[in-house]
Design a protein around this motif. Structure first.
Motif, PDB file in Angstrom:
ATOM      1  N   PHE A  82       0.830  -1.202   0.000  1.00 28.75           N
ATOM      2  CA  PHE A  82       0.000   0.000   0.000  1.00 28.75           C
ATOM      3  C   PHE A  82       0.868   1.258   0.000  1.00 28.75           C
ATOM      4  O   PHE A  82       1.929   1.280   0.636  1.00 28.75           O
ATOM      5  CB  PHE A  82      -0.912   0.054   1.231  1.00 28.75           C
ATOM      6  N   GLN A  83       0.402   2.270  -0.659  1.00 31.27           N
ATOM      7  CA  GLN A  83       1.063   3.566  -0.571  1.00 31.27           C
ATOM      8  C   GLN A  83       0.627   4.238   0.730  1.00 31.27           C
ATOM      9  O   GLN A  83      -0.548   4.283   1.064  1.00 31.27           O
ATOM     10  CB  GLN A  83       0.693   4.457  -1.758  1.00 31.27           C
ATOM     11  N   GLU A  84       1.593   4.772   1.453  1.00 25.35           N
ATOM     12  CA  GLU A  84       1.275   5.428   2.725  1.00 25.35           C
ATOM     13  C   GLU A  84       0.421   6.673   2.509  1.00 25.35           C
ATOM     14  O   GLU A  84       0.511   7.334   1.475  1.00 25.35           O
ATOM     15  CB  GLU A  84       2.554   5.866   3.440  1.00 25.35           C
ATOM     16  N   ALA A  85      -0.368   6.985   3.542  1.00 24.17           N
ATOM     17  CA  ALA A  85      -1.149   8.221   3.547  1.00 24.17           C
ATOM     18  C   ALA A  85      -1.215   8.714   4.994  1.00 24.17           C
ATOM     19  O   ALA A  85      -2.146   8.397   5.728  1.00 24.17           O
ATOM     20  CB  ALA A  85      -2.548   7.992   2.998  1.00 24.17           C
ATOM     21  N   GLN A  86      -0.175   9.451   5.404  1.00 21.64           N
ATOM     22  CA  GLN A  86      -0.140  10.016   6.748  1.00 21.64           C
ATOM     23  C   GLN A  86      -0.607  11.468   6.692  1.00 21.64           C
ATOM     24  O   GLN A  86      -0.043  12.274   5.961  1.00 21.64           O
ATOM     25  CB  GLN A  86       1.272   9.939   7.343  1.00 21.64           C
ATOM     26  N   LEU A  87      -1.630  11.785   7.460  1.00 20.43           N
ATOM     27  CA  LEU A  87      -2.217  13.114   7.473  1.00 20.43           C
ATOM     28  C   LEU A  87      -1.987  13.724   8.844  1.00 20.43           C
ATOM     29  O   LEU A  87      -2.499  13.234   9.858  1.00 20.43           O
ATOM     30  CB  LEU A  87      -3.717  13.028   7.176  1.00 20.43           C
ATOM     31  N   ALA A  88      -1.201  14.803   8.900  1.00 23.06           N
ATOM     32  CA  ALA A  88      -0.811  15.409  10.175  1.00 23.06           C
ATOM     33  C   ALA A  88      -1.810  16.473  10.606  1.00 23.06           C
ATOM     34  O   ALA A  88      -2.260  17.294   9.800  1.00 23.06           O
ATOM     35  CB  ALA A  88       0.582  16.022  10.068  1.00 23.06           C
ATOM     36  N   VAL A  89      -2.164  16.431  11.897  1.00 28.94           N
ATOM     37  CA  VAL A  89      -2.993  17.472  12.505  1.00 28.94           C
ATOM     38  C   VAL A  89      -2.320  17.884  13.814  1.00 28.94           C
ATOM     39  O   VAL A  89      -1.417  17.207  14.300  1.00 28.94           O
ATOM     40  CB  VAL A  89      -4.432  16.980  12.786  1.00 28.94           C
ATOM     41  N   SER A  90      -2.757  18.975  14.408  1.00 30.65           N
ATOM     42  CA  SER A  90      -2.196  19.400  15.682  1.00 30.65           C
ATOM     43  C   SER A  90      -2.677  18.479  16.798  1.00 30.65           C
ATOM     44  O   SER A  90      -3.608  17.692  16.615  1.00 30.65           O
ATOM     45  CB  SER A  90      -2.576  20.851  15.979  1.00 30.65           C
ATOM     46  N   ILE A  91      -2.051  18.588  17.987  1.00 29.49           N
ATOM     47  CA  ILE A  91      -2.383  17.691  19.086  1.00 29.49           C
ATOM     48  C   ILE A  91      -3.841  17.848  19.528  1.00 29.49           C
ATOM     49  O   ILE A  91      -4.473  16.911  19.977  1.00 29.49           O
ATOM     50  CB  ILE A  91      -1.419  17.914  20.280  1.00 29.49           C
ATOM     51  N   ALA A  92      -4.394  19.028  19.394  1.00 33.96           N
ATOM     52  CA  ALA A  92      -5.813  19.255  19.708  1.00 33.96           C
ATOM     53  C   ALA A  92      -6.438  20.009  18.541  1.00 33.96           C
ATOM     54  O   ALA A  92      -6.706  21.203  18.624  1.00 33.96           O
ATOM     55  CB  ALA A  92      -5.963  20.030  21.007  1.00 33.96           C
TER      56      ALA A  92
END
Length: 334
Positions: free
Chosen positions: A211-221
């Motif tokens: 699978f191709q990775e899909a990391q989606l970053a958000v803030s801690i809150a």
């Protein structure tokens, strides 16, 4: 009035040495679990109570333990509150007071850390308060694998195997439906070792499955707008099979967003939390969730700290706290 039951009375009652009874009451790992239970039962039955003042004089003890949770986490995630309750309960059961280090690092440094030892949890390398704490001549136990900057300064650690937990969730999702998972995780502002372990486990799992990775970053809150944007990006991915949230509570929030967007979780779209929230995620059968058992984690950290205080030879020890894959209130799923 009958005289108080002494440690020697307990030892005679049980046919054990006085030192064995003392170590059993301190939950020392040097005493077999069955023996510790026998001693606890006899102490309760005979009405034995620890003379903490005398113990403190003998050991030059303050009779208190410390807990340091990074300031930005204390009110943001349910996990840390439950962890702190677990620490407080176990400290009290062992006859110790608990000090939560909540003042500024400068104030703490000027007043000193008046405790026999302390527990730190999820601190980053640039945390000034933790830096000052580990420079003091007291045993420190890290709850969670310590970051590199503190690895040589803590006496021991109690950690959760987040790599294995992430893989267990991903494997369960794969068995329940096809498609690649997207990972919603914290951005660079919050990268304790457990988040790093989760991200690496996800990357390795995707590589093994093709699978191709899909990391989606958000803030801690993240705000509702920020989290919604991440969910929309995930839903736009081709062959999406599920959304995995690293931080506690995000999957519960994503559930409502997915319903608003007309993509509720089901066999075609899995939803998971790697740190299940006890009110919004663990009881919901639509969410795969790892129960990190934070109260038990806190209690185990206290036991580790007291063992290190009593037996300096245990410095450098590592223990593992067990997390459970759960859903719909069941103790395990998958």
């Amino acid at each position: 009035m009958a005289p108080p039951v002494t440690l020697l009375d307990l030892a005679r009652e049980l046919g054990l040495s006085k030192s064995t009874v003392s170590e059993a009451l301190q939950e020392s790992s040097r005493v077999a679990p069955a023996t510790r239970e026998r001693v606890r039962e006899a102490a309760s039955r005979l009405g034995y109570t620890t003379n903490r003042a005398a113990r403190s004089l003998r050991r030059s003890s303050t009779g208190a333990l410390g807990l340091y949770i990074p300031q930005g986490l204390r009110s943001s995630v349910h996990f840390y509150m439950e962890f702190a309750f677990g620490v407080a309960d176990e400290a009290a059961a062992q006859g110790y007071d608990l000090t939560l280090f909540a003042s500024s690092p400068e104030r703490a440094a000027s007043h000193g850390f008046q405790v026999d030892g302390a527990i730190i949890v999820d601190v980053l390398g640039d945390d000034v308060g933790a830096q000052r704490l580990v420079r003091n001549d007291i045993p420190i136990v890290s709850a969670g694998r310590p970051v590199e900057e503190f690895a040589e300064r803590v006496a021991a650690d109690v950690s959760i195997d987040h790599t294995a937990g992430a893989r267990r969730v991903l494997d369960a999702m794969a068995l329940s439906g096809p498609g690649r998972p997207a990972l919603i995780t914290s951005g660079p502002e919050f990268q304790p070792t457990w988040v790093v372990d989760v991200e690496r486990a996800y990357s390795a799992w995707c590589a093994e499955r093709g699978f191709q990775e899909a990391q989606l970053a958000v803030s801690i809150a993240p705000s509702e707008h920020e989290l919604r944007a991440a969910v929309v990006r995930a839903l736009a991915l081709p062959d999406l099979g599920g959304i995995v949230c690293a931080e506690q509570g995000l999957a519960g929030r994503c559930l409502g967003l997915l319903e608003q967007l007309g993509r509720p979780p089901g066999r075609g779209l899995q939803l998971a939390s790697l740190a299940g929230d006890p009110t919004t995620e663990l009881p919901d059968a639509r969410i795969w969730a790892m129960d990190l058992r934070p109260r038990e984690f806190g209690a185990q950290a206290v036991k580790m700290l007291l063992d290190v205080i009593a037996h300096p030879g245990l410095r450098g020890s590592h223990r593992t706290h067990t997390a459970v894959l759960a859903a719909a209130g069941a103790p395990s799923r998958g």
